[in-house]
Design an enzyme around this catalytic site. Structure first.
Site, PDB file in Angstrom:
ATOM      1  N   ASP A 106       8.664   4.164 -12.300  1.00 39.34           N
ATOM      2  CA  ASP A 106       9.131   3.949 -13.672  1.00 39.34           C
ATOM      3  C   ASP A 106       7.985   4.080 -14.684  1.00 39.34           C
ATOM      4  O   ASP A 106       6.887   3.583 -14.440  1.00 39.34           O
ATOM      5  CB  ASP A 106       9.714   2.528 -13.739  1.00 39.34           C
ATOM      6  CG  ASP A 106      10.413   2.238 -15.029  1.00 39.34           C
ATOM      7  OD1 ASP A 106      11.445   2.869 -15.283  1.00 39.34           O
ATOM      8  OD2 ASP A 106       9.931   1.375 -15.792  1.00 39.34           O
TER       9      ASP A 106
ATOM     10  N   GLU B  78      -1.044   5.623   4.316  1.00 37.53           N
ATOM     11  CA  GLU B  78      -1.407   4.725   5.428  1.00 37.53           C
ATOM     12  C   GLU B  78      -0.279   4.669   6.447  1.00 37.53           C
ATOM     13  O   GLU B  78      -0.459   4.226   7.567  1.00 37.53           O
ATOM     14  CB  GLU B  78      -1.595   3.280   4.915  1.00 37.53           C
ATOM     15  CG  GLU B  78      -2.829   3.058   4.081  1.00 37.53           C
ATOM     16  CD  GLU B  78      -2.770   1.682   3.397  1.00 37.53           C
ATOM     17  OE1 GLU B  78      -1.965   0.814   3.801  1.00 37.53           O
ATOM     18  OE2 GLU B  78      -3.528   1.509   2.418  1.00 37.53           O
TER      19      GLU B  78
END
Ligand code: GLC
Length: 554
Positions: free
Chosen positions: A207, A259
């Site tokens: 956003d 990750e």
């Protein structure tokens, strides 16, 4: 399909606004079990990635874009278990799932802000953007600079009596901006992101991501008015939007996503600015950044072949393969596309054909597939806070004439599933949180599913063809420039397979060759036409007004 391409390079996104999608417990408010109960609609339609607007704990003053706890679910939408079930059930049906991250700000009711506001020296004192400003004549507090909120009219600074300081609120006054320069805040946000990634979410829509990092020295914005993505701005936001540091945050977020096993989570930015600037979110660094950025130009472009050709050419130029443009024609903030196109379903079919066959990722907003239109709601009745800020005294006759809806409620009304009272969104007799459009009696999923000529079935056909045709998913795009003003023609090619798309956006019939290249023994055959009046003779396509065809060239 080339198998070295990540899934998101060829996906189709479907945005669900949870409060308005499906109410499973009869309180007039959509919820997570409601979404789970309607996943088959997405599968049936042929979209591949579900993006859910925020459902996190929130006082809902900006319908969830004012988060009070990023790690929990708003009780009216369900529980954490429901969020997990949504991820798992969607995966079980072969869908990817994207959540919506509001990284720029929180609700003013977030415990972090309550603490931050309480004094200048509490542990969270620096988690938000605070500034002293200065005292004007008569001792009046004045904000530190000229920054305006993203809504333009209000300033970006709000006064806090408790701290006798200003806090930054880039969007609405109750959405204080987080301070991404604070290492503890950063670490907490990254951990929260890890929590959702660990639960299996495939990525995030980010956003107002272009506003995260503002000029540290708080220098003034350039007061020169400008336009961005077709919207007027009272100043040029050089110090507040798309700053160099902001591009760097994209890289940091990407590192967190990478990750996770598979390296294939996706980050899509809600960012504003010219395509040449937006591209920097993806590749302007020594390390990778976001995967995709929404391109919003089609939200405000008039329905015009010439205009669309210019936009497509620009996006192809700025986002050449392997970059992937992400096309948006509707979302929860902007007018419904069918309303923008005068309610003309033939035009909506042309728009659908372009959206589903252009090179890149198409994004659909719930209800777009059935031709939902704006539901007029007077400003005085708005649940959306924007009218109260920018249009308090705007007369209704003028509001109705505006090309954009100031009251975003009008584009957020409940999904129309059936012809019944409650539209299948909620139980008959239950007042829905926003009014249901009266056209739901004819325009709804159930009715359109049974009508072979419906917009819904046109979208289904287009998406099925796209899924079956690698050239449409990831092929190159060659846009013809030597076409009549009202026409668009492009060819998608992959490994020797060519699919042509031709469209007539004008009000007179046109005859357009199916392909640029000399056909020389090849044939042109219609795969899909938006109207039975479209014919192909030899290699010439006869297109009645507002029609499109997808054509195989073999
Ligand atoms: C984005 C959202 C919008 C929200 C605003 C503030 O533009 O799409 O709905 O109000 O950000 O979070």
């Amino acid at each position: 399909m080339p198998d070295d391409l990540p899934w998101w390079a060829s996906t189709v996104i479907y945005q669900v606004y949870p409060r308005s999608f499906a109410d499973s417990n009869g309180d007039g408010i959509g919820d997570l079990p409601g979404i789970i109960g309607h996943l088959d609609h997405l599968v049936d339609l042929g979209v591949e990635t579900l993006w859910v607007s925020p459902f996190f704990d929130s006082p809902q003053h900006d319908v969830g874009y004012d988060v009070r706890n990023f790690r929990d679910v708003a009780p009216e939408y369900g529980t954490l278990d429901d969020a997990q079930a949504l991820i798992d059930e969607a995966h079980g049906k072969g869908l990817k799932v994207m959540f919506d991250l509001v990284l720029n700000h929180t609700s003013e009711d977030h415990p972090w802000f309550v603490e931050s506001r309480s004094s200048r020296d509490n542990p969270k004192a620096d988690w938000y953007v605070w500034a002293d400003g200065y005292r004007g004549r008569g001792g009046q507090p004045k904000p530190p600079n000229n920054w305006r909120s993203e809504l333009q009219l209000p300033r970006a600074w709000q006064w806090s009596e408790e701290r006798e300081q200003w806090y930054l609120a880039t969007f609405l006054w109750f959405q204080p901006d987080l301070n991404w320069r604070n290492p503890e805040l950063r670490a907490e946000m990254f951990d929260m992101i890890r929590m959702w990634l660990g639960r299996g979410v495939d990525g995030f829509r980010l956003d107002i991501f272009g506003s995260i990092m503002h000029d540290e020295a708080l220098r003034d914005n350039d007061p020169k008015p400008t336009f961005m993505n077709g919207m007027p701005r009272l100043q040029t936001p050089s110090r507040t939007v798309n700053t160099d540091e902001n591009f760097a945050v994209a890289g940091d977020l990407r590192a967190v996503c990478d990750e996770f096993e598979g390296d294939d989570r996706v980050l899509i930015g809600e960012v504003f600015g010219p395509p040449s600037t937006l591209r920097r979110y993806i590749e302007d660094q020594s390390h990778p950044g976001l995967h995709l950025v929404f391109l919003f130009e089609f939200l405000s472009a008039p329905y015009s072949a010439k205009r669309y050709r210019t936009l497509i050419e620009g996006f192809e130029h700025e986002f050449p393969a392997p970059l992937v443009p992400t096309y948006v024609v509707e979302n929860h903030d902007r007018a419904r596309s069918l309303s923008r196109m005068g309610g003309d379903l033939a035009r909506a079919r042309v728009m659908a054909a372009l959206l589903c066959t252009l090179r890149g990722v198409p994004t659909l907003y719930m209800g777009q597939e059935i031709g939902m239109e704006n539901t007029y709601i007077p400003l005085a009745d708005a649940n959306d806070p924007i009218p109260s800020v920018v249009a308090r005294r705007l007369p209704e006759w003028l509001n109705k004439k505006l090309p954009e809806r100031l009251n975003r409620d009008e584009v957020r009304t409940p999904m129309q599933w059936t012809a019944e009272p409650g539209a299948g969104f909620t139980d008959p007799g239950v007042p829905p949180w926003l009014p249901i459009h009266e056209n739901h009696r004819t325009r709804n999923v159930a009715t359109e599913r049974d009508d072979p000529g419906s917009l819904l079935n046109w979208y289904r056909d287009l998406l099925a063809l796209r899924k079956a045709t690698p050239a449409l998913q990831v092929g190159s795009l060659d846009l013809a420039t030597d076409v009549p003003d009202d026409a668009i023609r492009f060819e998608r090619t992959l490994d020797g397979t060519t699919v042509a798309v031709v469209a007539n956006l004008g009000d007179r019939s046109l005859v357009v060759p199916a392909t640029n290249a000399v056909l020389g023994g090849r044939t042109a055959a219609a795969l899909l036409v938006s109207d039975p009046g479209v014919t192909i003779a030899d290699h010439l396509v006869d297109l009645p007004p507002n029609t499109a065809a997808v054509i195989s060239i073999t």
